[in-house]
Motif scaffolding. Structure first.
Motif, PDB file in Angstrom:
ATOM      1  N   ALA A  19    -178.598   0.592  21.008  1.00  0.00           N
ATOM      2  CA  ALA A  19    -178.884   1.047  19.648  1.00  0.00           C
ATOM      3  C   ALA A  19    -177.680   1.700  18.973  1.00  0.00           C
ATOM      4  N   GLY A  20    -176.614   1.968  19.725  1.00  0.00           N
ATOM      5  CA  GLY A  20    -175.462   2.657  19.151  1.00  0.00           C
ATOM      6  C   GLY A  20    -174.151   2.061  19.596  1.00  0.00           C
ATOM      7  N   ARG A  21    -173.639   2.532  20.740  1.00  0.00           N
ATOM      8  CA  ARG A  21    -172.315   2.116  21.208  1.00  0.00           C
ATOM      9  C   ARG A  21    -172.192   0.611  21.374  1.00  0.00           C
ATOM     10  N   PRO A  46    -183.994  -0.791  26.027  1.00  0.00           N
ATOM     11  CA  PRO A  46    -183.707  -0.891  24.590  1.00  0.00           C
ATOM     12  C   PRO A  46    -184.568   0.036  23.729  1.00  0.00           C
ATOM     13  N   GLY A  47    -183.918   0.574  22.694  1.00  0.00           N
ATOM     14  CA  GLY A  47    -184.628   1.400  21.735  1.00  0.00           C
ATOM     15  C   GLY A  47    -185.429   0.540  20.765  1.00  0.00           C
ATOM     16  N   GLU A  48    -186.124   1.197  19.856  1.00  0.00           N
ATOM     17  CA  GLU A  48    -186.930   0.479  18.871  1.00  0.00           C
ATOM     18  C   GLU A  48    -186.085  -0.079  17.732  1.00  0.00           C
ATOM     19  N   ARG A  49    -184.980   0.607  17.430  1.00  0.00           N
ATOM     20  CA  ARG A  49    -184.120   0.161  16.327  1.00  0.00           C
ATOM     21  C   ARG A  49    -182.706   0.673  16.554  1.00  0.00           C
ATOM     22  N   VAL A  50    -181.785   0.095  15.805  1.00  0.00           N
ATOM     23  CA  VAL A  50    -180.393   0.542  15.882  1.00  0.00           C
ATOM     24  C   VAL A  50    -180.302   1.930  15.241  1.00  0.00           C
ATOM     25  N   ASN A  51    -179.508   2.773  15.860  1.00  0.00           N
ATOM     26  CA  ASN A  51    -179.299   4.142  15.391  1.00  0.00           C
ATOM     27  C   ASN A  51    -178.837   4.137  13.928  1.00  0.00           C
ATOM     28  N   PRO A  52    -179.595   4.798  13.038  1.00  0.00           N
ATOM     29  CA  PRO A  52    -179.218   4.819  11.619  1.00  0.00           C
ATOM     30  C   PRO A  52    -177.818   5.389  11.364  1.00  0.00           C
ATOM     31  N   ALA A  53    -177.375   6.356  12.177  1.00  0.00           N
ATOM     32  CA  ALA A  53    -176.027   6.913  12.002  1.00  0.00           C
ATOM     33  C   ALA A  53    -174.974   5.873  12.375  1.00  0.00           C
ATOM     34  N   ALA A  54    -175.253   5.030  13.373  1.00  0.00           N
ATOM     35  CA  ALA A  54    -174.324   3.949  13.729  1.00  0.00           C
ATOM     36  C   ALA A  54    -174.280   2.914  12.601  1.00  0.00           C
ATOM     37  N   VAL A  55    -175.440   2.597  12.035  1.00  0.00           N
ATOM     38  CA  VAL A  55    -175.492   1.660  10.898  1.00  0.00           C
ATOM     39  C   VAL A  55    -174.653   2.205   9.750  1.00  0.00           C
ATOM     40  N   PRO A 109    -174.021   8.298  20.750  1.00  0.00           N
ATOM     41  CA  PRO A 109    -174.335   8.674  19.378  1.00  0.00           C
ATOM     42  C   PRO A 109    -175.810   9.006  19.146  1.00  0.00           C
ATOM     43  N   ALA A 110    -176.668   8.839  20.156  1.00  0.00           N
ATOM     44  CA  ALA A 110    -178.103   9.097  19.994  1.00  0.00           C
ATOM     45  C   ALA A 110    -178.328  10.531  19.516  1.00  0.00           C
ATOM     46  N   GLY A 111    -179.103  10.668  18.461  1.00  0.00           N
ATOM     47  CA  GLY A 111    -179.436  11.981  17.928  1.00  0.00           C
ATOM     48  C   GLY A 111    -178.323  12.647  17.143  1.00  0.00           C
ATOM     49  N   GLN A 112    -177.200  11.956  16.957  1.00  0.00           N
ATOM     50  CA  GLN A 112    -176.049  12.510  16.240  1.00  0.00           C
ATOM     51  C   GLN A 112    -176.066  12.048  14.789  1.00  0.00           C
ATOM     52  N   GLY A 113    -175.467  12.833  13.935  1.00  0.00           N
ATOM     53  CA  GLY A 113    -175.296  12.443  12.543  1.00  0.00           C
ATOM     54  C   GLY A 113    -174.064  11.567  12.386  1.00  0.00           C
ATOM     55  N   VAL A 114    -173.902  11.023  11.193  1.00  0.00           N
ATOM     56  CA  VAL A 114    -172.792  10.098  10.951  1.00  0.00           C
ATOM     57  C   VAL A 114    -171.432  10.763  11.172  1.00  0.00           C
ATOM     58  N   ILE A 120    -166.615   8.091  17.425  1.00  0.00           N
ATOM     59  CA  ILE A 120    -167.040   7.123  18.441  1.00  0.00           C
ATOM     60  C   ILE A 120    -166.760   5.719  17.924  1.00  0.00           C
ATOM     61  N   ARG A 121    -167.117   5.468  16.683  1.00  0.00           N
ATOM     62  CA  ARG A 121    -166.862   4.165  16.034  1.00  0.00           C
ATOM     63  C   ARG A 121    -165.372   3.837  16.087  1.00  0.00           C
ATOM     64  N   ASP A 122    -164.537   4.805  15.756  1.00  0.00           N
ATOM     65  CA  ASP A 122    -163.096   4.562  15.710  1.00  0.00           C
ATOM     66  C   ASP A 122    -162.510   4.354  17.112  1.00  0.00           C
ATOM     67  N   GLU A 123    -163.046   5.080  18.101  1.00  0.00           N
ATOM     68  CA  GLU A 123    -162.587   4.900  19.483  1.00  0.00           C
ATOM     69  C   GLU A 123    -162.975   3.498  19.982  1.00  0.00           C
ATOM     70  N   ILE A 124    -164.177   3.063  19.632  1.00  0.00           N
ATOM     71  CA  ILE A 124    -164.619   1.719  20.019  1.00  0.00           C
ATOM     72  C   ILE A 124    -163.704   0.668  19.390  1.00  0.00           C
TER      73      ILE A 124
END
Length: 144
Positions: A19-21, A46-55, A109-114, A120-124
């Motif tokens: 859902a995130g990484r 698997p989670g129910e949906r992709v993490n909104p902060a990751a989106v 990123p679970a439970g984290q804000g944008v 994390i996005r930039d490291e990936i």
């Protein structure tokens, strides 16, 4: 890495919830490698949906993952991949001889804000750029 000329390398990203990484990694690889790499992602639970902060974090860089859905990790997905990259799923990823396994230590990123997801996005992205250079480098431009 491909077994025969003209065969694309394939990469599977695995994290617990998919859902995130792993979703961000798959999106970066798809975006940056274009059609040079086959990309999969899955989760051991698997989670129910992709993490909104990751989106939201990916949307900031022009990549839309809002339609993605977390998928269950299958033995076939691992078998069909040349490289399996785990991100915090521990021992739940099946191991097959002849596959390459990497474990990327990334914050969850679970439970984290944008704001927390951006680094994390930039490291990936940096990890993906290194992976592409290794398994699917761009073909040199033909010179006239």
């Amino acid at each position: 890495m491909p077994e025969s000329p003209g065969t694309k390398p394939s990469v599977l990203f695995v994290c617990v919830h998919n859902a995130g990484r792993s979703q961000m990694a798959a999106a970066w690889l798809t975006h940056l490698a274009e059609d040079r790499v086959e990309v999969r992602s899955a989760g051991s639970d698997p989670g129910e949906r992709v993490n909104p902060a990751a989106v939201a974090a990916m949307a900031e860089v022009g990549i839309d993952i809002s339609a993605e859905v977390p998928k269950i990790l299958t033995v076939d997905a691992v078998k069909e991949s040349d490289v399996c990259i785990t991100m915090g799923c521990g021992d739940t990823c099946p191991v097959f001889p002849g596959k390459r396994y990497l474990d990327w230590k990334l914050d969850d990123p679970a439970g984290q804000g944008v704001d927390a997801v951006r680094p994390i996005r930039d490291e990936i992205k940096t990890l993906i750029e290194g992976l592409i250079a290794e398994i699917a480098p761009a073909k040199p431009e033909a010179t006239a």
